[in-house]
Motif scaffolding. Structure first.
Motif, PDB file in Angstrom:
ATOM      1  N   MET A   1       0.819  -1.141  -0.161  1.00  0.00           N
ATOM      2  CA  MET A   1      -0.075  -0.060  -0.030  1.00  0.00           C
ATOM      3  C   MET A   1       0.840   1.259  -0.093  1.00  0.00           C
ATOM      4  SD  MET A   1      -2.615   1.608   0.055  1.00  0.00           S
ATOM      5  CE  MET A   1      -3.852   0.456  -0.098  1.00  0.00           C
ATOM      6  N   GLN A   2       2.035   1.000   0.627  1.00  0.00           N
ATOM      7  CA  GLN A   2       2.802   2.205   0.643  1.00  0.00           C
ATOM      8  C   GLN A   2       3.148   2.787  -0.714  1.00  0.00           C
ATOM      9  OE1 GLN A   2       6.217   1.749   3.313  1.00  0.00           O
ATOM     10  NE2 GLN A   2       7.304   3.469   2.526  1.00  0.00           N
ATOM     11  N   GLU A   3       3.527   2.013  -1.663  1.00  0.00           N
ATOM     12  CA  GLU A   3       3.993   2.188  -3.087  1.00  0.00           C
ATOM     13  C   GLU A   3       2.773   2.900  -3.611  1.00  0.00           C
ATOM     14  OE1 GLU A   3       4.610  -0.767  -1.952  1.00  0.00           O
ATOM     15  OE2 GLU A   3       6.750  -0.544  -1.406  1.00  0.00           O
ATOM     16  N   PRO A   7       2.456   8.500  -4.363  1.00  0.00           N
ATOM     17  CA  PRO A   7       1.959   9.499  -5.334  1.00  0.00           C
ATOM     18  C   PRO A   7       1.162  10.523  -4.829  1.00  0.00           C
ATOM     19  CG  PRO A   7       1.973   7.382  -6.447  1.00  0.00           C
ATOM     20  CD  PRO A   7       1.928   7.107  -5.100  1.00  0.00           C
ATOM     21  N   CYS A   8       0.199  10.071  -3.963  1.00  0.00           N
ATOM     22  CA  CYS A   8      -0.782  10.971  -3.267  1.00  0.00           C
ATOM     23  C   CYS A   8      -0.212  11.808  -2.215  1.00  0.00           C
ATOM     24  CB  CYS A   8      -1.877  10.067  -2.556  1.00  0.00           C
ATOM     25  SG  CYS A   8      -3.167  11.089  -1.586  1.00  0.00           S
ATOM     26  N   TRP A   9       0.672  11.212  -1.495  1.00  0.00           N
ATOM     27  CA  TRP A   9       1.449  12.091  -0.441  1.00  0.00           C
ATOM     28  C   TRP A   9       2.467  12.967  -1.355  1.00  0.00           C
ATOM     29  CZ3 TRP A   9       1.426  14.373   3.850  1.00  0.00           C
ATOM     30  CH2 TRP A   9       2.571  14.698   4.373  1.00  0.00           C
ATOM     31  N   GLN A  20      -7.817  10.020   3.720  1.00  0.00           N
ATOM     32  CA  GLN A  20      -8.824   9.652   2.804  1.00  0.00           C
ATOM     33  C   GLN A  20      -8.503   8.683   1.983  1.00  0.00           C
ATOM     34  OE1 GLN A  20     -11.935  11.122   3.440  1.00  0.00           O
ATOM     35  NE2 GLN A  20     -12.399   9.218   2.240  1.00  0.00           N
ATOM     36  N   PHE A  21      -7.174   8.827   1.067  1.00  0.00           N
ATOM     37  CA  PHE A  21      -6.968   7.930  -0.007  1.00  0.00           C
ATOM     38  C   PHE A  21      -6.759   6.423   0.925  1.00  0.00           C
ATOM     39  CE2 PHE A  21      -3.424   5.616  -1.963  1.00  0.00           C
ATOM     40  CZ  PHE A  21      -3.939   5.599  -3.226  1.00  0.00           C
ATOM     41  N   LEU A  22      -6.024   6.597   1.916  1.00  0.00           N
ATOM     42  CA  LEU A  22      -5.846   5.000   2.372  1.00  0.00           C
ATOM     43  C   LEU A  22      -7.411   4.570   2.958  1.00  0.00           C
ATOM     44  CD1 LEU A  22      -2.817   5.809   4.796  1.00  0.00           C
ATOM     45  CD2 LEU A  22      -2.914   4.812   2.622  1.00  0.00           C
ATOM     46  N   VAL A  35       1.718   2.711   7.342  1.00  0.00           N
ATOM     47  CA  VAL A  35       2.033   3.277   5.902  1.00  0.00           C
ATOM     48  C   VAL A  35       2.230   4.868   6.040  1.00  0.00           C
ATOM     49  CG1 VAL A  35       0.864   4.001   3.626  1.00  0.00           C
ATOM     50  CG2 VAL A  35       0.606   1.591   4.807  1.00  0.00           C
ATOM     51  N   THR A  36       1.453   5.577   7.084  1.00  0.00           N
ATOM     52  CA  THR A  36       1.540   6.883   7.285  1.00  0.00           C
ATOM     53  C   THR A  36       3.088   7.049   7.662  1.00  0.00           C
ATOM     54  OG1 THR A  36      -0.599   7.346   7.704  1.00  0.00           O
ATOM     55  CG2 THR A  36       0.617   9.097   8.638  1.00  0.00           C
ATOM     56  N   LYS A  37       3.490   6.409   8.850  1.00  0.00           N
ATOM     57  CA  LYS A  37       4.816   6.570   9.400  1.00  0.00           C
ATOM     58  C   LYS A  37       5.882   6.410   8.304  1.00  0.00           C
ATOM     59  CE  LYS A  37       7.513   4.299  12.841  1.00  0.00           C
ATOM     60  NZ  LYS A  37       8.892   4.116  12.011  1.00  0.00           N
ATOM     61  N   HIS A  38       5.842   5.460   7.472  1.00  0.00           N
ATOM     62  CA  HIS A  38       6.705   5.276   6.376  1.00  0.00           C
ATOM     63  C   HIS A  38       6.824   6.620   5.470  1.00  0.00           C
ATOM     64  CE1 HIS A  38       6.787   1.291   7.734  1.00  0.00           C
ATOM     65  NE2 HIS A  38       8.200   1.343   7.869  1.00  0.00           N
ATOM     66  N   LEU A  39       5.611   7.011   5.113  1.00  0.00           N
ATOM     67  CA  LEU A  39       5.392   8.079   3.720  1.00  0.00           C
ATOM     68  C   LEU A  39       5.683   9.320   4.480  1.00  0.00           C
ATOM     69  CD1 LEU A  39       2.220   7.001   2.115  1.00  0.00           C
ATOM     70  CD2 LEU A  39       4.495   6.763   1.303  1.00  0.00           C
TER      71      LEU A  39
END
Length: 59
Positions: A1-3, A7-9, A20-22, A35-39
């Motif tokens: 999901m991170q990949e 692009p959204c981030w 919202q995207f997630l 996912v948020t932590k990594h992005l």
């Protein structure tokens, strides 16, 4: 999901839009926090704040 979310981030730089995207793509709970932590390249506390403070995550 991170990949998928990257692009959204990169486009918005907005944690609300990212959450919202997630949510729209079925990424919830702990998975969404990590996912948020990594992005955001941040620690867990900041990732949790970005996750729980967004309007789409209100309980």
């Amino acid at each position: 999901m991170q990949e998928t979310a990257q692009p959204c981030w990169e486009t918005t730089g907005d944690t609300d839009a990212l959450q919202q995207f997630l949510k729209d793509n079925g990424c919830h709970g702990v998975d969404a926090v990590f996912v948020t932590k990594h992005l955001l390249n941040c620690d867990l506390a900041i990732a949790q704040q970005a996750f729980f403070d967004t309007p789409c995550r209100d309980a």
